[in-house]
Design a protein around this motif. Structure first.
Motif, PDB file in Angstrom:
ATOM      1  N   ILE A 167     130.906  -5.110 124.747  1.00  0.00           N
ATOM      2  CA  ILE A 167     130.036  -4.157 123.749  1.00  0.00           C
ATOM      3  C   ILE A 167     132.159  -2.754 123.291  1.00  0.00           C
ATOM      4  CG2 ILE A 167     128.655  -1.589 123.851  1.00  0.00           C
ATOM      5  CD1 ILE A 167     127.177  -4.472 123.681  1.00  0.00           C
ATOM      6  N   SER A 168     131.967  -2.972 122.293  1.00  0.00           N
ATOM      7  CA  SER A 168     133.145  -1.253 122.082  1.00  0.00           C
ATOM      8  C   SER A 168     131.618  -0.196 121.106  1.00  0.00           C
ATOM      9  CB  SER A 168     133.379  -2.290 120.218  1.00  0.00           C
ATOM     10  OG  SER A 168     134.175  -1.178 120.013  1.00  0.00           O
ATOM     11  N   SER A 169     132.517   0.292 120.606  1.00  0.00           N
ATOM     12  CA  SER A 169     131.616   1.669 120.296  1.00  0.00           C
ATOM     13  C   SER A 169     132.402   1.839 119.086  1.00  0.00           C
ATOM     14  CB  SER A 169     132.182   2.908 121.233  1.00  0.00           C
ATOM     15  OG  SER A 169     132.129   3.869 120.045  1.00  0.00           O
ATOM     16  N   VAL A 170     131.719   2.756 118.541  1.00  0.00           N
ATOM     17  CA  VAL A 170     131.554   3.390 116.641  1.00  0.00           C
ATOM     18  C   VAL A 170     133.207   4.438 116.805  1.00  0.00           C
ATOM     19  CG1 VAL A 170     130.451   5.648 116.891  1.00  0.00           C
ATOM     20  CG2 VAL A 170     130.793   5.156 114.728  1.00  0.00           C
ATOM     21  N   SER A 171     133.034   4.577 118.307  1.00  0.00           N
ATOM     22  CA  SER A 171     134.328   5.571 118.310  1.00  0.00           C
ATOM     23  C   SER A 171     135.973   4.403 118.307  1.00  0.00           C
ATOM     24  CB  SER A 171     134.365   6.359 119.761  1.00  0.00           C
ATOM     25  OG  SER A 171     133.082   6.841 119.976  1.00  0.00           O
ATOM     26  N   ARG A 172     135.897   3.365 118.332  1.00  0.00           N
ATOM     27  CA  ARG A 172     136.802   2.740 118.335  1.00  0.00           C
ATOM     28  C   ARG A 172     138.490   3.090 117.530  1.00  0.00           C
ATOM     29  NH1 ARG A 172     133.020   0.118 115.122  1.00  0.00           N
ATOM     30  NH2 ARG A 172     134.170  -1.113 113.232  1.00  0.00           N
ATOM     31  N   SER A 173     137.873   3.888 116.330  1.00  0.00           N
ATOM     32  CA  SER A 173     138.073   3.891 115.434  1.00  0.00           C
ATOM     33  C   SER A 173     139.208   5.267 115.109  1.00  0.00           C
ATOM     34  CB  SER A 173     137.715   3.887 114.026  1.00  0.00           C
ATOM     35  OG  SER A 173     137.429   2.787 112.866  1.00  0.00           O
ATOM     36  N   GLY A 174     138.222   6.075 116.714  1.00  0.00           N
ATOM     37  CA  GLY A 174     139.260   7.123 116.847  1.00  0.00           C
ATOM     38  C   GLY A 174     138.119   8.366 117.241  1.00  0.00           C
ATOM     39  N   ASN A 175     137.954   9.298 117.819  1.00  0.00           N
ATOM     40  CA  ASN A 175     137.215  10.493 118.179  1.00  0.00           C
ATOM     41  C   ASN A 175     137.548  11.355 118.400  1.00  0.00           C
ATOM     42  OD1 ASN A 175     134.877  11.572 117.423  1.00  0.00           O
ATOM     43  ND2 ASN A 175     133.760  10.583 119.384  1.00  0.00           N
ATOM     44  N   MET A 176     137.837  12.845 118.609  1.00  0.00           N
ATOM     45  CA  MET A 176     138.637  13.498 119.464  1.00  0.00           C
ATOM     46  C   MET A 176     137.667  13.706 120.747  1.00  0.00           C
ATOM     47  SD  MET A 176     138.276  17.079 116.486  1.00  0.00           S
ATOM     48  CE  MET A 176     139.328  17.930 118.454  1.00  0.00           C
TER      49      MET A 176
END
Length: 253
Positions: free
Chosen positions: A149-158
């Motif tokens: 289970i990854s996340s949409v945040s894997r591309s970077g999120n503050m």
């Protein structure tokens, strides 16, 4: 893979997404081994699964501790006699800005403890669980599937340097394992959820939830059941391998 009677391990299986996944797979007749740190949560989920007439067992284990993980998979195989799937769902957040400054003066920074805690559970835990699951599958001669289970945040999120690093890592590890384990009949894939309406998220203030939802093209949070159905899709489709499926309401296009 026909899910019926297959033995599936779900980490973080006591509540939230893990519970939704367990109920989805129970409805399809899977035998479930649920791992979590909280015995009470496990017992509740096990009861709900058994109401659907399937075998479900709970295991208290810390996925970040190697000895716990080794014992977990030994116990699962001893109890069920087989292993066909693993959902690496256990994860935590310890959010905070990487560096916080005011008037040219650094007033805060992400601590090494914040970094290590998230890496230990999300990344090392996924590594350890998959290593032990794959070893058992190979020695048992069981073909199977591993889902991270990854996340949409894997591309970077503050505010999520630690979390984003681990979620990018588990996606990449799934690609690597897909290539390495295919010879043994073991597939690996990942799912990148967006904002999902778990108990924890839904406990936020209504105005915060409204702000989050307004930024999603679908104009709503995802449902735990929608992630659970994606798990079923991957397990059941034997040609899905090495890919990440994004389930985020078009949040990341």
């Amino acid at each position: 893979m026909d899910i019926k009677n297959k033995v599936i391990v779900i980490t973080g299986g006591g509540r939230g997404l893990g519970r939704a996944m367990a109920l989805e797979l129970a409805a399809k007749g899977a035998q479930l081994a649920l791992a979590d740190m909280n015995r009470e949560d496990l017992d509740t989920t096990i009861g709900l699964c058994m109401e659907q007439g399937v075998i479900a067992r709970g295991y208290v284990a810390n996925v970040a501790v190697e000895a716990d993980v080794e014992q977990l998979f030994q116990d699962v195989v001893s109890d069920f006699g087989a292993l066909h799937g693993l959902i690496n769902n256990a994860g935590i957040t310890r959010d905070g800005l990487f560096i916080k400054a005011k008037d040219g003066k650094v007033v805060g920074k992400m601590s090494l403890e914040q970094w290590n805690q998230v890496v230990d559970v999300n990344q090392t835990g996924t590594f350890l669980c998959t290593r032990e699951a794959a070893c058992q599958m190979i020695e048992l001669g069981n073909e199977g599937c591993i889902i991270n289970i990854s996340s949409v945040s894997r591309s970077g999120n503050m505010g999520q340097t630690n979390y984003t690093a681990t979620k990018a890592a588990v996606e990449a590890m799934a690609v690597t394992w897909a290539k390495e384990l295919a010879r043994y009949g073991i597939r690996a894939a990942s799912i990148a959820p967006g904002y999902i309406g778990t108990e924890m998220v839904m406990s936020m203030k209504p105005e915060a939830l409204e702000k989050i939802a307004s930024g999603i093209p679908a104009k709503r949070l995802g449902k735990p059941e929608e992630i659970a159905r994606t798990v079923s899709f991957i397990l059941e489709n034997d040609y899905v391998n090495g890919r990440c499926i994004e389930v985020d309401g078009a949040l990341r296009i």
